[in-house]
Write an enzyme that holds these catalytic residues in place. Structure first.
Site: not given
Length: 410
Positions: A253, A388
């Site tokens: 993150h 992703h």
């Protein structure tokens, strides 16, 4: 202030062969994901690209697949318009709550309403709108209305988290992850609608979560908070490997936030709005801390999933999405600063991902590696996620100032 820096001629981002390799990897990833289609949306695939029995459409996979198929269609790749339309139809049909509004987490049509998942509805709708597909504008309008009425807190400058199906009860929790994906969605909404309010809201989220919390803690992202935005450092200490709310810090993150801060800076400047200097400073700080602490953290190559508050590995599994985000962040910082260190990291992350995650036998990417860097499935079974990896092959080829769908549409 410039939002791009000259790249060295030897940069991989300047190499036609590398750009062609990225495009080829995208064309390898897309066909694998086609099999995720089910009647009510898109569902998770197993490690060989098959639908398990029973397969249930889930909002996370339906929104992410819809977004990715929109990106494929915008690029002019035939065969993805119908899949994109199927995703729009699922978001307007089986996964939509016609009684109370918003969207269900899956086709079983039960459970709470999640800010995290609703941010992905907005992202998918924005991308579908940029692809010009029928029904996309209505879906976008509804997604915006739900976000504004149910999740956005003007007082907090961030999203609330989970609410009950009828919106009557709210979880006593605030999450950095949902607000990070809201930042991504808000950048897309700004492009799709032309309304810079979404950029201002994205800046408020980033200021609270990153500049207000992470930057003051050595650029370590704090993931979990109570309703007053007080940090909960021991949250999920008994469920350390949770796939969405793990204990401790999540370096993946940090990379994702670093990239989003640079996109936000570029978008604000393109809109002739003030872009605080801390956006770049915090992006650099997040990347530096995450790469230093998470790479080779246990003596083996790769980025670990989570760290404790002393920067020691907690969950040592290597997840594909962490490396995909590290690739995209390194490329963004390289484009923004031109600094050679980001070139080195970009190459490092790609060398590891190409040799360890890319599955040239069964397709797609392994989603998880164990502590010996062998394929595993303790956290992420199968290969349900195109989002992703597909963004990792697109973002290095695109400018910072536009959201993905908008940049591809230019």
């Amino acid at each position: 202030m410039r939002t791009v820096a000259p790249l060295h001629p030897d940069s991989w981002l300047q190499k036609p062969a590398h750009i062609a390799w990225l495009a080829a990897e995208g064309m390898r990833l897309l066909p694998f994901a086609r099999a995720s289609r089910v009647d009510q949306g898109f569902a998770a695939l197993d490690a060989c690209g098959r639908l398990p029995e029973p397969a249930c459409a889930e909002l996370i996979h339906t929104t992410r697949m819809t977004h990715c198929f929109a990106l494929a269609h915008i690029q002019g790749i035939p065969g993805y318009a119908e899949l994109l339309d199927h995703g729009i139809g699922a978001l307007q049909g089986a996964l939509r709550d016609t009684e109370f509004g918003g969207w269900f987490a899956d086709a079983a049509r039960a459970g709470d309403k999640s800010a995290y998942l609703h941010a992905f509805v907005a992202l998918a709708a924005s991308s579908a709108r940029m692809a010009g597909r029928p029904g996309a504008q209505a879906l976008l309008d509804e997604a915006i209305a739900v976000l504004e009425a149910r999740f956005w807190s003007e007082e907090e400058g961030a999203l609330r988290e989970n609410l009950s199906r009828d919106w009557g009860q709210e979880e006593a929790y605030r999450g950095a992850n949902s607000n990070m994906h809201a930042t991504e969605a808000f950048l897309a909404l700004a492009d799709a609608t032309g309304d810079t309010l979404w950029l201002q809201r994205a800046l408020r989220i980033a200021e609270r979560v990153i500049h207000g919390h992470a930057a003051t803690r050595g650029h370590v992202v704090v993931e979990h908070f109570d309703q007053e935005w007080e940090a909960l450092p021991d949250y999920n200490d008994d469920r350390r490997a949770d796939p969405f709310r793990p204990y401790g810090s999540t370096p993946g993150h940090s990379f994702e936030w670093a990239r989003l801060l640079l996109h936000l800076e570029a978008a604000l400047q393109a809109a002739e709005l003030p872009a605080p200097d801390w956006l770049l400073a915090d992006a650099c700080g997040l990347f530096a801390r995450a790469s230093r602490d998470a790479w080779n953290a246990d003596g083996a190559p790769g980025l670990v999933y989570t760290l404790d508050w002393a920067s020691q590995p907690v969950v040592r599994a290597r997840l594909h999405w962490v490396h995909a985000e590290a690739i995209a962040a390194a490329a963004a910082l390289l484009k923004r600063t031109g600094e050679p260190a980001y070139e080195d990291w970009y190459r490092c992350f790609w060398e590891f991902s190409a040799s360890r995650f890319m599955d040239l036998q069964n397709g797609s990417w392994h989603h998880e590696l164990d502590t010996s860097n062998q394929p595993a499935s303790s956290i992420w079974p199968g290969k349900p996620d195109l989002y992703h990896a597909y963004q990792a092959i697109l973002l290095p080829r695109l400018p910072l100032a536009k959201s993905l769908a908008t940049a591809l549409a230019v």
